[in-house]
Design an enzyme around this catalytic site. Structure first.
Site, PDB file in Angstrom:
ATOM      1  N   LYS A  29      10.379-111.232 -53.750  1.00 24.40           N
ATOM      2  CA  LYS A  29       8.987-110.760 -53.868  1.00 24.40           C
ATOM      3  C   LYS A  29       8.945-109.388 -54.524  1.00 24.40           C
ATOM      4  CE  LYS A  29       6.915-114.249 -51.770  1.00 24.40           C
ATOM      5  NZ  LYS A  29       6.089-115.203 -52.543  1.00 24.40           N
ATOM      6  N   LEU A  68       2.103-102.947 -52.501  1.00 25.24           N
ATOM      7  CA  LEU A  68       1.592-103.651 -51.321  1.00 25.24           C
ATOM      8  C   LEU A  68       1.804-105.161 -51.463  1.00 25.24           C
ATOM      9  CD1 LEU A  68      -0.322-103.940 -48.807  1.00 25.24           C
ATOM     10  CD2 LEU A  68      -2.199-103.985 -50.458  1.00 25.24           C
ATOM     11  N   LEU A  70       0.397-108.191 -51.514  1.00 23.27           N
ATOM     12  CA  LEU A  70      -1.022-108.507 -51.697  1.00 23.27           C
ATOM     13  C   LEU A  70      -1.478-109.645 -50.796  1.00 23.27           C
ATOM     14  CD1 LEU A  70      -1.120-108.063 -55.571  1.00 23.27           C
ATOM     15  CD2 LEU A  70      -2.246-106.606 -53.897  1.00 23.27           C
ATOM     16  N   GLU A 116       3.451 -95.054 -54.387  1.00 24.67           N
ATOM     17  CA  GLU A 116       3.050 -94.185 -53.265  1.00 24.67           C
ATOM     18  C   GLU A 116       4.228 -93.912 -52.338  1.00 24.67           C
ATOM     19  OE1 GLU A 116      -0.375 -96.829 -52.272  1.00 24.67           O
ATOM     20  OE2 GLU A 116      -1.521 -94.973 -52.362  1.00 24.67           O
ATOM     21  N   GLU A 136      -4.382-101.257 -59.174  1.00 21.71           N
ATOM     22  CA  GLU A 136      -5.384-101.507 -58.136  1.00 21.71           C
ATOM     23  C   GLU A 136      -6.733-101.889 -58.735  1.00 21.71           C
ATOM     24  OE1 GLU A 136      -2.968 -99.333 -57.886  1.00 21.71           O
ATOM     25  OE2 GLU A 136      -2.361 -99.071 -55.802  1.00 21.71           O
ATOM     26  N   GLY A 144      -4.050 -96.889 -51.225  1.00 20.54           N
ATOM     27  CA  GLY A 144      -4.264 -96.746 -49.790  1.00 20.54           C
ATOM     28  C   GLY A 144      -3.070 -96.166 -49.067  1.00 20.54           C
TER      29      GLY A 144
END
Ligand code: 1HE
Length: 266
Positions: A29, A68, A70, A116, A136, A144
């Site tokens: 992933k 992230l 998703l 991030e 994003e 975030g």
């Protein structure tokens, strides 16, 4: 010798004497960050094993992180979304404002929440393959994981806005020039470089490393006069330690290493 073990499902950990090497290990992933991985990283840096003086955060594959996971946002409510983001803030603060300096190895995708995470570490070594993006906007979401607080401090609000509005991808060389990474090395050399830097960091006085992690970013956010006063306090505390006294004596007796021109050049 190392002793590889796991931290949660997707992070491998190896301890080499004073250095902890954490590898994001979810290649199928592209190291997408799920909640368990983010919490596992935070827990490690909240309470590092005794004797660890510096850490390396790397990846077991060709990408640092696709950001992230998703799949975690497809059914979350607005309130759950707030808590999700606040959870990332809490965990990444444990990295940035922890007790252990962290050197990251950036290669391939360093995207969204992966960027991030990277900028929560203290020293970033990019390999030539690294690229940075904030897609994003095209996913209907916003950063975030602390990106809007940390990234403008590195590259400026206008550049971050450009990345988010246009989907612009920054390559490794441009990332070095902008300060996203402090070092740029050839592909395959990131880990050895990062371990070398972590070893160097681990030889510093712990109180100086602690002050760099805890005091420096806070002073940088203060007004000039407040910052100068706090700097004096931190300087006095550090120089008062027994270790500082003996290191100063070592230098004055001609027994300590001198500063060498070009040492550690990227
Ligand atoms: C993922 C994710 C992910 C890959 N969440 N599953 N991040 C993004 O918007 C970046 C999305 N990812 C990509 O653009 C590409 O995957 C990459 C450029 C990173 C790599 O491309 P590639 O061709 O090597 O791999 P792939 O085929 O796209 O992905 C392999 C698998 O990983 C595939 O799953 P599979 O089941 O079909 O094999 C992908 O779906 C999966 N995958 N990236 C979930 N991110 C705290 S807020 C932070 C907000 C953000 O981070 S937004 C940015 C999210």
């Amino acid at each position: 010798m190392g002793n590889p073990s796991r931290l949660g499902e997707h992070v491998a950990v190896e301890i080499r004497e004073q250095i902890a090497i954490l590898s994001l290990d979810r290649p199928e992933k592209r190291n997408a960050l799920d909640g368990g991985t983010v919490r596992a990283l935070g827990s490690f840096f909240e309470a590092p094993p005794p004797g660890i003086a510096a850490a390396v955060l790397t990846s077991s594959s060709d990408h640092f992180s696709a950001g992230l996971d998703l799949s975690e946002l497809t059914t979350t409510t607005v309130f759950e979304g707030v808590l999700h983001s606040r959870g990332w803030h809490e965990q990444f603060d444990k990295i940035q404002f922890g007790t252990v300096p962290v050197v990251s190895v950036l290669r391939g995708a360093v995207i969204g929440g992966g960027l991030e995470l990277a900028i929560s570490t203290h020293v970033r070594v990019a390999e030539a393959s690294a690229y940075y993006a904030l897609p994003e906007g095209s996913r209907g979401i916003f950063v975030g994981g602390g990106g809007s607080m940390r990234l403008p401090r590195l590259i400026g609000v206008h550049r971050m806005a450009d990345m988010m509005l246009t989907g612009r991808v920054i390559d490794a060389k441009a990332g070095l020039d902008l300060g996203i990474s402090q070092y740029l090395v050839d592909d395959g050399e990131g880990l050895a470089t990062a371990i070398g830097l972590a070893e160097r960091i681990s030889q510093n006085s712990p109180i100086t490393n602690y002050a760099v992690l805890q005091a420096l970013p806070r002073i940088a956010e203060m007004g000039p006069q407040e910052g100068l006063f706090v700097e004096s306090l931190v300087a006095a505390i550090s120089q008062g330690s027994d270790e500082a006294k003996s290191l100063l004596e070592e230098f004055l007796a001609g027994r300590a290493a001198k500063v060498v021109a070009n040492e550690g050049a990227p």
